[in-house]
Design an enzyme around this catalytic site. Structure first.
Site, PDB file in Angstrom:
ATOM      1  N   ASP A  99       0.886  -1.166   0.000  1.00 44.68           N
ATOM      2  CA  ASP A  99       0.000   0.000   0.000  1.00 44.68           C
ATOM      3  C   ASP A  99       0.924   1.215   0.000  1.00 44.68           C
ATOM      4  O   ASP A  99       1.571   1.510   1.015  1.00 44.68           O
ATOM      5  CB  ASP A  99      -0.898   0.005   1.238  1.00 44.68           C
ATOM      6  N   SER A 139      -0.650  13.497 -14.728  1.00 45.08           N
ATOM      7  CA  SER A 139      -1.816  13.465 -15.614  1.00 45.08           C
ATOM      8  C   SER A 139      -1.951  14.802 -16.324  1.00 45.08           C
ATOM      9  O   SER A 139      -1.535  15.841 -15.789  1.00 45.08           O
ATOM     10  CB  SER A 139      -3.091  13.211 -14.792  1.00 45.08           C
ATOM     11  N   TYR A 150      -8.621  15.410  -7.373  1.00 46.86           N
ATOM     12  CA  TYR A 150      -7.731  14.540  -8.164  1.00 46.86           C
ATOM     13  C   TYR A 150      -6.792  15.417  -9.000  1.00 46.86           C
ATOM     14  O   TYR A 150      -5.576  15.210  -9.013  1.00 46.86           O
ATOM     15  CB  TYR A 150      -8.550  13.619  -9.074  1.00 46.86           C
ATOM     16  N   LYS A 181      -2.490  15.783  -8.879  1.00 41.92           N
ATOM     17  CA  LYS A 181      -1.560  15.595  -9.998  1.00 41.92           C
ATOM     18  C   LYS A 181      -0.742  16.872 -10.238  1.00 41.92           C
ATOM     19  O   LYS A 181       0.419  16.798 -10.652  1.00 41.92           O
ATOM     20  CB  LYS A 181      -2.324  15.162 -11.258  1.00 41.92           C
TER      21      LYS A 181
END
Ligand SMILES: NC(=O)c1ccc[n+]([C@@H]2O[C@H](COP(=O)([O-])OP(=O)(O)OC[C@H]3O[C@@H](n4cnc5c(N)ncnc54)[C@H](O)[C@@H]3O)[C@@H](O)[C@H]2O)c1
Length: 246
Positions: free
Chosen positions: A57, A137, A150, A154
């Site tokens: 993890d 991203s 999110y 990034k």
């Protein structure tokens, strides 16, 4: 065999882009640790490419330390680290994302980069060489609405890449990122909310080359950036996006 004699760890390599990167690295001659929270998925890819599977993890310090110990036991020096494991919250207005979702996105997408740096940078500094690749991203460069936290994770990753690159350059360690556009992986459905022809067409309409990205596209870009051919390249966030960020 651009990665012959290199040992690499790819996180999140049990699926999608990470699996594509692991496959390409193995094809280029690297010994690869396939690390994933999904142990069975890691085993399957490792078996396919002749790599080493590791359950991890990446958001958990002890788990990342155990991965580093296993990598040192398997390979000795680790030459290449790919921070690929990542998750998203579902698309929704920013204020509706729960605190738990926010915390998990930042733990997996951002804190992991800190934890793996703590585990692997000392060895790379001591060796005077190494390559780190962060899978960011286009969301960090040209964000869309409803994936706010999110996207921000990034953007954080791209800044982390640049500051790691400048700090580690005197030690011979290069740090780069790739910024994929929407890709054909299990995560795509989470970005789209639901997978319908209409939503696919909407996403595709923003990609000048007219297709989603693939795990093979990421494998090719990652192999180049982590190879000695990219010896003069550090601190970049390379768009692998079919022109989406133009
Ligand atoms: N698919 C896209 O459209 C797209 C676009 C841009 C960037 N990305 C980024 O690419 C990376 C890979 O995404 P993907 O599309 O291949 O997704 P994916 O869901 O197919 O694969 C992600 C893998 O990471 C693993 N993982 C999740 N949490 C983990 C954890 N805490 N520790 C270890 N492993 C964990 C999952 O088990 C899975 O195998 C992510 O960082 C994602 O943000 C994806």
């Amino acid at each position: 065999m651009r990665l012959a004699n290199k040992a690499a760890i790819v996180t999140g390599a049990g699926s999608g882009f990470g699996a594509g990167i692991a496959r390409k690295f193995a094809a280029e001659g690297a010994r690869v640790m396939v690390a994933d929270i999904d142990a069975a998925a890691a085993e399957a890819i490792a078996r396919e490419i002749g790599g080493v599977a590791q359950a991890v993890d990446v958001a958990n310090a002890a788990s990342v330390e155990a991965m580093a110990d296993a990598a040192r036991a398997a390979f000795g020096q680790v030459d290449i680290l790919v921070n690929n494991a990542g998750i998203t919250h579902l698309p929704k207005p920013m204020e509706e994302v729960s605190e738990d979702e926010f915390d998990r996105v930042f733990a997996v997408n951002a804190k992991s980069v800190y934890l793996t740096a703590r585990a692997f940078v000392p060895g790379m500094k001591a060796a005077g060489t190494g390559a780190i690749l962060n899978v960011a991203s286009t969301a960090g460069l040209s964000p869309r609405p409803n994936l706010n936290w999110y996207n921000a994770s990034k953007g954080w990753m791209i800044t982390a890449t640049k500051t790691m690159a400048v700090e580690l350059a005197p030690h011979g360690v290069r740090v780069n990122a790739i910024a994929p556009v929407a890709g054909e992986t299990p995560l795509l459905r989470s970005f789209m909310g639901e997978d319908t022809p209409e939503i696919r067409a909407k996403f595709l309409s923003t990609i000048p080359l007219g297709r989603f990205s693939t795990p093979e596209d990421m494998g090719n870009a990652a192999a180049f950036l982590c190879s000695d051919e990219a010896g003069m390249i550090t601190g970049v966030a390379l768009e692998v996006d079919g022109g989406r960020c133009i």
